[in-house]
Every structure is written in C-alpha cells, then in structure tokens.
Design a protein around this motif. Structure first.
Motif, PDB file in Angstrom:
ATOM      1  N   TYR A   1       0.857  -1.198   0.000  1.00 28.18           N
ATOM      2  CA  TYR A   1       0.000   0.000   0.000  1.00 28.18           C
ATOM      3  C   TYR A   1       0.887   1.240   0.000  1.00 28.18           C
ATOM      4  N   VAL A   2       0.793   2.045  -1.051  1.00 28.99           N
ATOM      5  CA  VAL A   2       1.527   3.309  -1.132  1.00 28.99           C
ATOM      6  C   VAL A   2       0.673   4.365  -0.439  1.00 28.99           C
ATOM      7  N   PRO A   3       1.197   5.061   0.574  1.00 30.80           N
ATOM      8  CA  PRO A   3       0.384   5.924   1.438  1.00 30.80           C
ATOM      9  C   PRO A   3      -0.513   6.916   0.687  1.00 30.80           C
ATOM     10  N   PHE A   4      -1.799   6.688   0.785  1.00 28.52           N
ATOM     11  CA  PHE A   4      -2.849   7.559   0.227  1.00 28.52           C
ATOM     12  C   PHE A   4      -2.629   7.847  -1.258  1.00 28.52           C
ATOM     13  N   ARG A   5      -2.070   6.877  -1.966  1.00 25.77           N
ATOM     14  CA  ARG A   5      -1.736   7.089  -3.379  1.00 25.77           C
ATOM     15  C   ARG A   5      -2.944   7.483  -4.217  1.00 25.77           C
ATOM     16  N   ASN A   6      -4.043   6.740  -4.090  1.00 24.44           N
ATOM     17  CA  ASN A   6      -5.194   7.060  -4.929  1.00 24.44           C
ATOM     18  C   ASN A   6      -5.813   8.402  -4.576  1.00 24.44           C
ATOM     19  N   GLY A   7      -5.754   8.774  -3.294  1.00 24.94           N
ATOM     20  CA  GLY A   7      -6.247  10.095  -2.911  1.00 24.94           C
ATOM     21  C   GLY A   7      -5.451  11.194  -3.586  1.00 24.94           C
ATOM     22  N   LEU A   8      -4.133  11.020  -3.582  1.00 21.91           N
ATOM     23  CA  LEU A   8      -3.261  11.996  -4.228  1.00 21.91           C
ATOM     24  C   LEU A   8      -3.478  11.996  -5.738  1.00 21.91           C
ATOM     25  N   PHE A   9      -3.540  10.814  -6.335  1.00 20.09           N
ATOM     26  CA  PHE A   9      -3.737  10.714  -7.778  1.00 20.09           C
ATOM     27  C   PHE A   9      -5.041  11.383  -8.214  1.00 20.09           C
ATOM     28  N   LEU A  10      -6.102  11.118  -7.479  1.00 14.92           N
ATOM     29  CA  LEU A  10      -7.404  11.679  -7.849  1.00 14.92           C
ATOM     30  C   LEU A  10      -7.431  13.198  -7.678  1.00 14.92           C
ATOM     31  N   SER A  11      -6.792  13.689  -6.625  1.00 12.83           N
ATOM     32  CA  SER A  11      -6.745  15.140  -6.412  1.00 12.83           C
ATOM     33  C   SER A  11      -5.961  15.829  -7.531  1.00 12.83           C
ATOM     34  N   ALA A  12      -4.802  15.257  -7.869  1.00 12.52           N
ATOM     35  CA  ALA A  12      -3.989  15.834  -8.939  1.00 12.52           C
ATOM     36  C   ALA A  12      -4.716  15.749 -10.277  1.00 12.52           C
ATOM     37  N   SER A  13      -5.374  14.632 -10.524  1.00  8.17           N
ATOM     38  CA  SER A  13      -6.074  14.476 -11.799  1.00  8.17           C
ATOM     39  C   SER A  13      -7.280  15.412 -11.894  1.00  8.17           C
ATOM     40  N   ALA A  14      -7.850  15.792 -10.748  1.00  4.15           N
ATOM     41  CA  ALA A  14      -8.961  16.754 -10.772  1.00  4.15           C
ATOM     42  C   ALA A  14      -8.491  18.098 -11.321  1.00  4.15           C
ATOM     43  N   SER A  15      -7.293  18.516 -10.912  1.00  2.92           N
ATOM     44  CA  SER A  15      -6.742  19.775 -11.430  1.00  2.92           C
ATOM     45  C   SER A  15      -6.541  19.699 -12.937  1.00  2.92           C
ATOM     46  N   LEU A  16      -5.984  18.564 -13.392  1.00  2.79           N
ATOM     47  CA  LEU A  16      -5.780  18.399 -14.831  1.00  2.79           C
ATOM     48  C   LEU A  16      -7.102  18.304 -15.574  1.00  2.79           C
ATOM     49  N   ALA A  17      -8.065  17.625 -14.973  1.00  2.00           N
ATOM     50  CA  ALA A  17      -9.375  17.481 -15.619  1.00  2.00           C
ATOM     51  C   ALA A  17     -10.022  18.836 -15.877  1.00  2.00           C
ATOM     52  N   ILE A  18      -9.956  19.710 -14.877  1.00  2.00           N
ATOM     53  CA  ILE A  18     -10.518  21.056 -15.049  1.00  2.00           C
ATOM     54  C   ILE A  18      -9.803  21.776 -16.185  1.00  2.00           C
ATOM     55  N   SER A  19      -8.476  21.701 -16.184  1.00  2.00           N
ATOM     56  CA  SER A  19      -7.683  22.400 -17.195  1.00  2.00           C
ATOM     57  C   SER A  19      -7.924  21.861 -18.602  1.00  2.00           C
ATOM     58  N   LYS A  20      -8.219  20.554 -18.707  1.00  2.00           N
ATOM     59  CA  LYS A  20      -8.400  19.926 -20.020  1.00  2.00           C
ATOM     60  C   LYS A  20      -9.869  19.782 -20.407  1.00  2.00           C
ATOM     61  N   GLY A  21     -10.760  20.352 -19.621  1.00  2.00           N
ATOM     62  CA  GLY A  21     -12.176  20.334 -19.970  1.00  2.00           C
ATOM     63  C   GLY A  21     -12.875  19.008 -19.757  1.00  2.00           C
ATOM     64  N   CYS A  22     -12.342  18.184 -18.855  1.00  2.00           N
ATOM     65  CA  CYS A  22     -12.984  16.900 -18.543  1.00  2.00           C
ATOM     66  C   CYS A  22     -13.920  17.072 -17.348  1.00  2.00           C
ATOM     67  N   ASP A  23     -15.073  16.450 -17.399  1.00  2.00           N
ATOM     68  CA  ASP A  23     -16.012  16.546 -16.279  1.00  2.00           C
ATOM     69  C   ASP A  23     -16.064  15.269 -15.444  1.00  2.00           C
ATOM     70  N   THR A  24     -15.359  14.214 -15.887  1.00  2.00           N
ATOM     71  CA  THR A  24     -15.405  12.926 -15.206  1.00  2.00           C
ATOM     72  C   THR A  24     -14.012  12.314 -15.151  1.00  2.00           C
ATOM     73  N   ILE A  25     -13.692  11.695 -14.013  1.00  2.00           N
ATOM     74  CA  ILE A  25     -12.448  10.953 -13.848  1.00  2.00           C
ATOM     75  C   ILE A  25     -12.794   9.500 -13.554  1.00  2.00           C
ATOM     76  N   TYR A  26     -12.196   8.595 -14.314  1.00  3.72           N
ATOM     77  CA  TYR A  26     -12.354   7.166 -14.071  1.00  3.72           C
ATOM     78  C   TYR A  26     -11.085   6.621 -13.415  1.00  3.72           C
ATOM     79  N   TYR A  27     -11.266   5.777 -12.389  1.00  2.00           N
ATOM     80  CA  TYR A  27     -10.118   5.020 -11.888  1.00  2.00           C
ATOM     81  C   TYR A  27     -10.558   3.593 -11.593  1.00  2.00           C
ATOM     82  N   GLY A  28      -9.617   2.660 -11.686  1.00  2.00           N
ATOM     83  CA  GLY A  28      -9.974   1.253 -11.750  1.00  2.00           C
ATOM     84  C   GLY A  28     -10.006   0.491 -10.448  1.00  2.00           C
ATOM     85  N   ALA A  29     -10.351   1.144  -9.355  1.00  2.00           N
ATOM     86  CA  ALA A  29     -10.453   0.444  -8.069  1.00  2.00           C
ATOM     87  C   ALA A  29     -11.520  -0.648  -8.134  1.00  2.00           C
ATOM     88  N   HIS A  30     -11.298  -1.727  -7.382  1.00  2.00           N
ATOM     89  CA  HIS A  30     -12.292  -2.796  -7.339  1.00  2.00           C
ATOM     90  C   HIS A  30     -12.346  -3.411  -5.949  1.00  2.00           C
TER      91      HIS A  30
END
Length: 228
Positions: A102-131
C-alpha cells in the motif's frame, strides 16, 4: 461528457479506459499516467502501449517526490521485500491494517492531482480502476466504495461542481472486470500488473496471483508470459 482515465497500464485501468471509450468515443477520452517512484518502468511502458493502441491523448505526471519518505516495498528507494504470496495470506497477517504494498494515500493523491488536470483539459469525469478485491480486508483502503464516494463529494465540491470521479468497477471483483474486458476486446497482452520489473511477470506476487486467477475464472489463459 469528457473523461480522464487514470491509466497505470494494468488490467483494471486498461479496462476502465476501454469502457470510457465505448461510452463516449476516443475523441472524448484522455489517459493520465502517474509516476510515483515505482521500482520499475514496466507499468509506464504498458500504459504508453495501451494509449497508443486506443489512439487517445496521453498525459504524464511525476509525483515521486511526495513518496520519498515512505518505505513501501513498491518504491524504488525502499529496502522492503515484495511479498510473494496471495492477498488473502497477507491480509490475515495484517490485523486490519493495509498490506506492505500500500503506497500511502496514493489514490487520494492521484485523484486530487487528476482533478486539477481534468478542469484544465475540460474533462467533467475521472475514471479510476479500483475494485472490491483490493479493498477487501482494508488491504488498500483507498480502493474502497466508501473512499470513492467521499472523494467524489470532495472533488465535486472543490472543483466548483465541474468534476466528479467514478470507480466503474468499485463494486466488482477482478474476475468480473476481466469478463467485462473480454467483452470489450481489451488488449490484455499489452498490460502489466506484476510488482516486479522482470522480463516476464513473476507469477508469485499478490497482483500476479489475482490476475491469473481472474482469467482462469473466465475460462481463459492470461495472454502475458510468467516466470512460473
């Protein structure tokens, strides 16, 4: 709808990418791969191959600096050994705490960072493959349904209600993800899941074991090569 997909190059994220493309078309899909100081480059190589296969724009982000204080066994600077046993065995030893990979809070960090990029690139949805298999026994708590729901609320509010996240497989197990991927004709031969960086997958780490079993449960042989 425009979707940014977190793409590691593994089974789950590649299936999520295929699902996003089926839903909105490749012109409305971006892939984001994140470097976090992992032991090898096989994940990145696979993500490049997968993005090229689907013909989607592929972004990269390096967040390795944040994890330099962690001794997680997946990280390049770590002296920890990657367990060569099933997740069930690992979970039984951990008494409800996350497993050593387990990498400490990796997905939390990834999702937060990707939210910034999503806004900048005009994306309204982020998909990640958790199961659900990864969330079982608190092995990877940032893969759980509860985590996904709370992160979605935080990102939706924090983005000014511009972006939300979806874990399309968060209620599914790996067997069902592979089943969906076979329907979508996912190029699983291009993907990489193993925590080791060898020429062939080790076949002994938790993620290799889960992957092989998921294909077998669907009556299929995994298309990648294993050492054993």
């Amino acid at each position: 709808m425009k979707i940014l997909v977190l793409l590691s190059g593994g089974v789950d994220s590649t299936t999520a990418l295929a699902k996003a493309i089926e839903e909105v078309g490749k012109e409305q899909v971006l892939a984001l791969s994140i470097l976090y100081g992992q032991k090898h480059d096989r994940e990145l190589e696979s993500s490049i191959a997968v993005a090229k296969y689907y013909g989607v724009e592929h972004l990269y982000l390096d967040l390795a600096k944040i994890f330099e204080y962690s001794n997680c066994s997946l990280l390049k600077h770590s002296n920890g050994e990657i367990p060569h046993e099933s997740y069930d065995l690992q979970i039984n030893k951990m008494n409800g705490t996350p497993v050593s990979t387990y990498v400490p809070f990796r997905n939390g960090l990834f999702l937060s960072a990707s939210a910034s990029l999503a806004i900048s690139k005009g994306c309204d949805t982020i998909y990640y493959g958790a199961h659900s298999d990864d969330a079982c026994g608190n092995a990877y708590p940032d893969c759980s349904l509860e985590f996904t729901e709370y992160m979605n609320k935080a990102i939706y509010i924090g983005s000014g209600k511009q972006v939300h996240i979806e874990g399309p497989f968060v209620k599914m197990n790996k067997k069902d993800i592979v089943k969906e991927g076979l329907r979508l004709r996912v190029p699983y031969h291009l993907t990489w899941s193993c925590y080791e960086g060898h020429i062939k997958a080790c076949g002994k780490c938790g993620t290799c074991i889960d992957r092989k079993n998921a294909f077998l449960a669907n009556g299929m042989k995994d298309p990648i090569e294993y050492e054993e």
